[in-house]
Design an enzyme around this catalytic site. Structure first.
Site, mmCIF file in Angstrom:
data_model
loop_
_atom_site.group_PDB
_atom_site.id
_atom_site.type_symbol
_atom_site.label_atom_id
_atom_site.label_comp_id
_atom_site.label_asym_id
_atom_site.label_seq_id
_atom_site.Cartn_x
_atom_site.Cartn_y
_atom_site.Cartn_z
ATOM 1 N N GLU A 1 0.901 -1.167 0.000
ATOM 2 C CA GLU A 1 0.000 0.000 0.000
ATOM 3 C C GLU A 1 0.930 1.205 0.000
ATOM 4 O OE1 GLU A 1 -3.107 -0.635 -0.224
ATOM 5 O OE2 GLU A 1 -3.367 -2.628 0.642
ATOM 6 N N CYS B 1 -1.683 9.621 2.855
ATOM 7 C CA CYS B 1 -1.429 9.076 1.511
ATOM 8 C C CYS B 1 -2.531 9.537 0.572
ATOM 9 C CB CYS B 1 -1.365 7.563 1.562
ATOM 10 S SG CYS B 1 -2.746 6.831 2.437
HETATM 11 P P1 NDP Z 1 8.438 4.920 4.669
HETATM 12 O O1 NDP Z 1 8.384 4.200 3.364
HETATM 13 O O2 NDP Z 1 9.588 5.795 4.946
HETATM 14 O O3 NDP Z 1 8.406 3.863 5.880
HETATM 15 C C1 NDP Z 1 7.368 2.943 6.035
HETATM 16 C C2 NDP Z 1 7.830 1.810 6.926
HETATM 17 O O4 NDP Z 1 8.873 1.078 6.256
HETATM 18 C C3 NDP Z 1 8.438 2.263 8.253
HETATM 19 O O5 NDP Z 1 8.097 1.331 9.249
HETATM 20 C C4 NDP Z 1 9.928 2.226 7.958
HETATM 21 O O6 NDP Z 1 10.716 2.119 9.113
HETATM 22 C C5 NDP Z 1 9.992 0.968 7.111
HETATM 23 N N1 NDP Z 1 11.192 0.833 6.267
HETATM 24 C C6 NDP Z 1 11.993 1.815 5.785
HETATM 25 N N2 NDP Z 1 12.981 1.272 5.030
HETATM 26 C C7 NDP Z 1 12.800 -0.068 5.037
HETATM 27 C C8 NDP Z 1 13.470 -1.181 4.433
HETATM 28 N N3 NDP Z 1 14.537 -1.010 3.669
HETATM 29 N N4 NDP Z 1 12.981 -2.424 4.639
HETATM 30 C C9 NDP Z 1 11.890 -2.622 5.386
HETATM 31 N N5 NDP Z 1 11.210 -1.617 5.996
HETATM 32 C C10 NDP Z 1 11.646 -0.358 5.819
HETATM 33 O O7 NDP Z 1 7.048 5.711 4.819
HETATM 34 P P2 NDP Z 1 6.565 6.726 5.933
HETATM 35 O O8 NDP Z 1 6.518 6.078 7.280
HETATM 36 O O9 NDP Z 1 7.300 8.007 5.802
HETATM 37 O O10 NDP Z 1 5.044 6.936 5.488
HETATM 38 C C11 NDP Z 1 4.685 7.773 4.457
HETATM 39 C C12 NDP Z 1 4.450 7.023 3.168
HETATM 40 O O11 NDP Z 1 3.482 6.012 3.359
HETATM 41 C C13 NDP Z 1 3.895 7.937 2.085
HETATM 42 O O12 NDP Z 1 4.480 7.604 0.852
HETATM 43 C C14 NDP Z 1 2.416 7.580 2.083
HETATM 44 O O13 NDP Z 1 1.744 7.900 0.898
HETATM 45 C C15 NDP Z 1 2.480 6.110 2.348
HETATM 46 N N6 NDP Z 1 1.199 5.619 2.856
HETATM 47 C C16 NDP Z 1 0.408 4.832 2.053
HETATM 48 C C17 NDP Z 1 -0.841 4.431 2.475
HETATM 49 C C18 NDP Z 1 -1.730 3.572 1.646
HETATM 50 O O14 NDP Z 1 -2.683 3.015 2.185
HETATM 51 N N7 NDP Z 1 -1.507 3.422 0.350
HETATM 52 C C19 NDP Z 1 -1.365 4.868 3.773
HETATM 53 C C20 NDP Z 1 -0.440 5.660 4.532
HETATM 54 C C21 NDP Z 1 0.790 6.022 4.089
HETATM 55 P P3 NDP Z 1 11.415 3.450 9.755
HETATM 56 O O15 NDP Z 1 10.324 4.309 10.238
HETATM 57 O O16 NDP Z 1 12.223 2.874 10.843
HETATM 58 O O17 NDP Z 1 12.226 4.075 8.662
#
Ligand code: NDP
Length: 524
Positions: free
Chosen positions: A286, A320
């Protein structure tokens, strides 16, 4: 309380809701500064490295200390989930539905406590924070309801006409095994607990890794699961950085499937990593959005300006589903934009735990810095109509406050028309007609949400042509935001998601299961 909280109903809550939130906030503030462990196989797990969490509302407010889990913790959590799988998956689905509903009930019982923690942790206003907490309970219940309505996903099939024999055929959906859930910061309850509850009710065991900025909410959710009697090892919590702990989880070959909600970039990394395994595994992604709203010359401009303002700036533009581009038919451009700017200027900004404030800080220092560089780019390419600056005086001094920003005049080939900024910035432009608006709206890699304001006939045309998974017509509560489980199944097309089936919808639970077709033959 008889009031049904959804993102659509939140603008006019009863007094009781405010009273309860304020009491819970006081209580939660008394608990600040504690250290929280990870939970692996039902046991507390501490790590050597610690993450100190501070509130974006006031960065002097120390919320809690969390563990910086390592790759070893990730592997241990997966091993615990793997060991718990045989028993959990063999349980009658009715028993799992019972336990998962208890999990949702525990969340509902603690909704004000969880909402207060979310508000402090993410900087959501009280209604958004309570909405997130209420949504997670409803998402979990939705999964349980679907399981029940579909008889545990067991269905009789036709009997093939065998001469002298009878054949009984059946389709059964069964869980995969260990499911990893990686969640983002912006809906720390719904987007962690929703997939967790669904994976569990389907019979998988789970390892949850929340965003580093939001370990507190996840800790409270896992506490509710334990309180509900979800057995040890069935739901494990690890906290720490995505690039180390998160990637150790997705690299673990005992993981059967993953639900990742977050950015396109990280999600595609996980997708590619999974493609390199020995055989295919399910990956539910997502991802981000670049959500348009189209304003027809026939729109009710007051409602349109209200709906765009709410969707562009709700949760400081960090949804998002946020509206980030608005295409307006020329004859109504000036009138619409002046209403949007007036609405934006009327937004109450400040500490979002206070009743009077609707708009709080952005999540962290990085987002705060990104805002300044996007605004600098946009000021050069176009004209900032309102906003465009950090708020640093008085009450804003110690938080990450950015003014809600409306920008016009940016050339249509500028990259920021196609980049998810995830900040309180909305770009507006006039268009010649609705066809041009539709062409521009669809000309991005994303396809999450989209909104339309215009006549009923135009709205049907919009639904038929827009390339997005969650779409709304004439919705002043938010032109592109505010989906609720059971009402608006939520998900994206194209770069916004991989499943093609939306969360909180009829086809979501089966994503967490694989089908077994069973044939039993005997002599007639
Ligand atoms: P990120 O992609 O930065 O992080 C999401 C999660 O992935 C966090 O738990 C993060 O950990 C983890 N993560 C980061 N790098 C890795 C990796 N290499 N391997 C595995 N896990 C990893 O997103 P944000 O938290 O900044 O959220 C915002 C984004 O989420 C926006 O793009 C938004 O549009 C999207 N989003 C989509 C939704 C949907 O339903 N389509 C709903 C809500 C948000 P850590 O925090 O430790 O970096």
């Amino acid at each position: 309380m008889t009031f049904k909280l959804t993102y659509g109903t939140m603008s006019n809550p009863p007094q009781e809701l405010h009273d309860k939130f304020e009491l819970a906030l006081e209580d939660v503030k008394q608990q600040l500064g504690q250290e929280y462990p990870m939970i692996i196989n039902g046991e507390k797990r501490f790590a050597e490295g610690k993450h100190q969490a501070y509130s974006p509302i006031d960065t002097r407010m120390h919320l809690a200390t969390f563990q910086k889990g390592t790759a070893k913790d990730a592997d241990d959590a997966v091993a615990a989930a793997k060991a718990a799988f045989p028993q959990w998956s063999a349980m009658n689905w009715e028993e799992r539905v019972y336990l998962v509903r208890k999990f949702a009930d525990c969340i509902s019982a603690r909704i004000f406590e969880i909402g207060a923690a979310i508000s402090l942790e993410v900087g959501k206003n009280r209604m958004e924070a309570l909405g997130d907490a209420a949504e997670v309970a409803d998402l979990i219940r939705w999964g349980a309801d679907m399981m029940e309505q579909n008889n545990g996903y067991k269905r009789p099939m036709g009997s093939d006409p065998l001469v002298g024999m009878s054949s009984t055929n059946e389709s059964v959906l069964k869980p995969y095994g260990v499911w990893v859930v990686i969640s983002p910061f912006n809906f720390p309850a719904a987007l962690a607990g929703g997939p967790v509850g669904t994976a569990l009710v389907a019979g998988n065991t789970v390892v949850l890794k929340p965003a580093s900025d939001c370990s507190w909410t996840a800790t409270l959710l896992v506490d509710c699961a334990q309180e509900a009697g979800i057995p040890a090892g069935v739901l494990n919590l690890v906290t720490g950085s995505g690039s180390t702990l998160g990637s150790a989880l997705t690299a673990n070959q005992d993981v059967a499937g993953v639900t990742f909600t977050g950015s396109l970039e990280v999600g595609m990394g996980i997708y590619r990593q999974f493609a390199n395994r020995k055989y295919p595994h399910p990956v539910i992604l997502e991802l981000g959005g670049k959500n348009p709203t189209i304003i027809s010359k026939n729109a009710d401009l007051d409602l349109a300006a209200e709906g765009v303002m709410r969707s562009a700036f709700g949760l400081q533009g960090q949804k998002c589903s946020a509206t980030s581009r608005v295409y307006i038919e020329k004859p109504v451009y000036e009138a619409f934009v002046s209403k949007l700017v007036a609405n934006t200027n009327a937004i109450k900004i400040g500490d979002p735990t206070l009743r009077e404030n609707w708009f709080g800080p952005v999540i962290n220092r990085k987002a705060y810095g990104d805002y300044a560089s996007y605004v600098a780019d946009l000021a050069q390419a176009g004209k900032i109509l309102t906003g465009g600056k950090h708020l640093t005086e008085g009450a804003f001094e110690n938080g990450y406050y950015c003014a809600p920003t409306v920008v016009e005049g940016v050339p249509l080939d500028h990259p920021l028309w196609k980049t998810e900024m995830f900040l309180p910035i909305v770009m507006v432009t006039p268009v010649d007609d609705l066809n041009q608006a539709m062409e521009l709206a669809n000309d991005v890699d994303y396809g999450l949400t989209a909104g339309f304001m215009g006549s009923p006939e135009e709205s049907e045309w919009f639904f038929d042509h827009i390339e997005a998974g969650t779409v709304y017509a004439n919705r002043p509560q938010g032109t592109t935001t505010g989906a609720w489980p059971g009402f608006q199944p939520f998900g994206g097309w194209k770069g916004s998601g991989s499943a093609g089936k939306n969360g909180g919808g009829h086809y979501y639970v089966p994503l967490y299961m694989h089908e077994q077709s069973r044939t039993r033959v005997k002599r007639a």
